[in-house]
Design a protein around this motif. Structure first.
Motif, PDB file in Angstrom:
ATOM      1  N   PHE A 171       1.358   7.845   1.102  1.00 56.17           N
ATOM      2  CA  PHE A 171       1.810   6.856   0.084  1.00 56.17           C
ATOM      3  C   PHE A 171       1.800   5.621   0.210  1.00 56.17           C
ATOM      4  CE2 PHE A 171       4.245  11.177  -0.082  1.00 56.17           C
ATOM      5  CZ  PHE A 171       3.884  11.387  -1.458  1.00 56.17           C
ATOM      6  N   ARG A 222      -1.894   4.730   0.718  1.00 56.79           N
ATOM      7  CA  ARG A 222      -2.933   5.601  -0.057  1.00 56.79           C
ATOM      8  C   ARG A 222      -4.055   4.429  -1.004  1.00 56.79           C
ATOM      9  NH1 ARG A 222      -0.656   9.750  -4.658  1.00 56.79           N
ATOM     10  NH2 ARG A 222       0.043  10.505  -2.689  1.00 56.79           N
ATOM     11  N   ARG A 280      -4.437  10.963   0.532  1.00 53.90           N
ATOM     12  CA  ARG A 280      -4.183  10.966  -0.920  1.00 53.90           C
ATOM     13  C   ARG A 280      -3.961  12.542  -1.513  1.00 53.90           C
ATOM     14  NH1 ARG A 280      -8.587   8.539  -2.036  1.00 53.90           N
ATOM     15  NH2 ARG A 280      -9.801  10.141  -3.114  1.00 53.90           N
ATOM     16  N   GLN A 301      -2.075  -2.602  -7.746  1.00 57.79           N
ATOM     17  CA  GLN A 301      -1.223  -1.685  -7.582  1.00 57.79           C
ATOM     18  C   GLN A 301      -1.540  -0.366  -8.509  1.00 57.79           C
ATOM     19  OE1 GLN A 301       2.976  -1.649  -8.418  1.00 57.79           O
ATOM     20  NE2 GLN A 301       3.205  -0.769  -6.363  1.00 57.79           N
ATOM     21  N   TYR A 327      -1.884   1.723  -3.460  1.00 55.83           N
ATOM     22  CA  TYR A 327      -0.467   2.360  -3.981  1.00 55.83           C
ATOM     23  C   TYR A 327       0.514   1.239  -3.913  1.00 55.83           C
ATOM     24  CZ  TYR A 327       3.189   6.276  -4.279  1.00 55.83           C
ATOM     25  OH  TYR A 327       4.215   6.858  -4.498  1.00 55.83           O
TER      26      TYR A 327
END
Length: 452
Positions: free
Chosen positions: A182, A185, A216, A328, A333
């Motif tokens: 996360f 990513r 991912r 983003q 991420y």
């Protein structure tokens, strides 16, 4: 949930704190060797809450002494390197690298005052581009035979970076395999051939699949935690299909380090060193098992983010870590650029100077953090009871701690347990320097270690 008392126990590292006594049982990174290069090799150092000054004497030896002069407390970080020591600019008192006062020039001729004056001092040794200090009592421990200490200087590179938070939350990011899917990513993959010096950007061993794609698309790793002589081994498994599984093996190196794969050719050994309870530095040694490290490239890559002389990040709380909402939405991420050090810094600094663990809720994916905190409390208790903690080694036992083994690759879903060891051993066997095969895995891959 954790009580405030328990949180204080495992985070605070002052001289009188239980965890501070534990930390003083180990050599601590105090500065990079690079920091004392140049015309004036003197640097102020704050370490485990103590204000010190580090300097190199005329004979090449290093001194680490109290920063405030024993005479009237002036700042020795502004002292003059003269006559084999560091001289206070206030009244000229001179101290050698052991902290002994050797001149008090303003005193009457023949004065013996200096003989009874000594600054608190700590031993310093140079190892793999880092100057290490021992702030404990008695004889210091021996260094384990880690790869980063065994490899020649041509195959290692050391760097550091500042984090405005407690050391423990900085360390815990490194023993959390789930977060990388996360926090780090990337929505698009890059050419893996351009990944030199960048973590999570290359291809995994045994494949051409970019690590960014694996993180991912496979974000629910199975995490195994094993106790070892040096701390913990973490194995994160991301099953790709019935026949193949991505295996990533990392290690927690007690008390505040970890060893992780950076690429198929390089590992990172990293420590999270308390400056005080609300600041820390990460110190990393990058170790190559193939070609010599391209140190100018590695340094230039990192100086794009970190400023000298304090190794602080250009992206920080004051500028929202470079956050870009469009990025983003479309690229990363976090929206904080492509340097994962920025991602990690935001995550740990956003928790506050000292994370309030009384309000956290841990899950199955946090099992390594749970195990590490339990180990930390256990070793704090041992030191409090007068025992030596884990990894406090003498010369005879130092060689028993080797490696440790790490791996990042795609192997068989059935048989990954042996596969990762084989990959690690083959890399060691192919190294241009004598990379030892850790005893703990040597016996399990005897067909590859017969030469020993």
């Amino acid at each position: 949930m954790m009580s405030q008392e328990a949180n204080d126990l495992i985070t605070r590292t002052g001289r009188k704190d239980p965890c501070g006594k534990l930390m003083r049982s180990y050599w601590q990174p105090a500065a990079l060797v690079d920091e004392l290069e140049g015309a004036r090799p003197v640097r102020p150092v704050r370490l485990l809450g103590e204000n010190l000054v580090l300097f190199r004497g005329e004979d090449g030896s290093y001194g680490l002494i109290d920063r405030h002069c024993a005479h009237r407390g002036a700042d020795l970080a502004f002292g003059r390197l003269e006559n084999g020591g560091l001289r206070c600019a206030f009244h000229g008192w001179l101290f050698d690298t052991s902290g002994q006062c050797i001149e008090t020039p303003a005193e009457p001729a023949g004065s013996q005052l200096c003989k009874g004056i000594r600054q608190r001092s700590y031993p310093v040794v140079e190892k793999s581009g880092i100057l290490w200090a021992y702030l404990g009592e008695g004889a210091p421990p021996a260094f384990p035979e880690l790869d980063c200490f065994v490899a020649p200087g041509s195959h290692t590179f050391a760097f550091k970076g500042h984090m405005n938070c407690n050391w423990l939350q900085a360390l815990e990011v490194g023993i959390d395999p789930a977060h990388a899917s996360f926090l780090h990513r990337f929505f698009e993959d890059e050419d893996t051939s351009a990944a030199y010096g960048k973590q999570f950007r290359g291809a995994s061993a045994g494949s051409d699949m970019p690590m960014t794609k694996i993180l991912r698309e496979y974000d629910r790793p199975i995490i195994n935690v094993e106790h070892t002589e040096y701390g913990l081994r973490l194995i994160a498994l991301r099953q790709l299909d019935d026949t193949s599984t991505h295996v990533r093996v990392t290690n927690q190196l007690f008390p505040h380090g970890f060893v992780i794969p950076m690429s198929t050719e390089m590992t990172i050994t990293q420590w999270h060193v308390p400056v005080d309870d609300e600041n820390c530095y990460w110190y990393a040694i990058f170790t190559s098992y193939a070609a010599p490290v391209d140190k100018p490239k590695m340094r230039d890559q990192r100086l794009e983010l970190y400023t000298l002389p304090d190794y602080k990040s250009r992206k920080n709380r004051s500028n929202d870590y470079g956050f870009d909402p469009h990025e983003q939405a479309t690229e990363t991420y976090t929206g904080m650029g492509t340097d994962i050090n920025v991602h990690d810094q935001w995550a740990v600094e956003s928790m506050g100077a000292i994370q309030d663990r009384t309000n956290e809720h841990l899950g199955q994916s946090d099992k390594a953090i749970v195990q590490y905190r339990r180990l930390l409390r256990q070793e704090i208790e041992k030191v409090g009871g007068g025992e030596k903690p884990m990894l406090f080694l003498d010369d005879a036992s130092a060689r028993s701690i080797q490696g440790p083994a790490t791996m990042d690759g795609i192997g068989p879903t059935l048989g990954w347990e042996l596969y990762w060891m084989e990959v690690d051993v083959k890399r060691r066997r192919g190294a241009p320097w004598a990379a030892p095969v850790p005893r703990e895995i040597a016996g399990k891959v005897q067909h590859l270690t017969a030469a020993e």
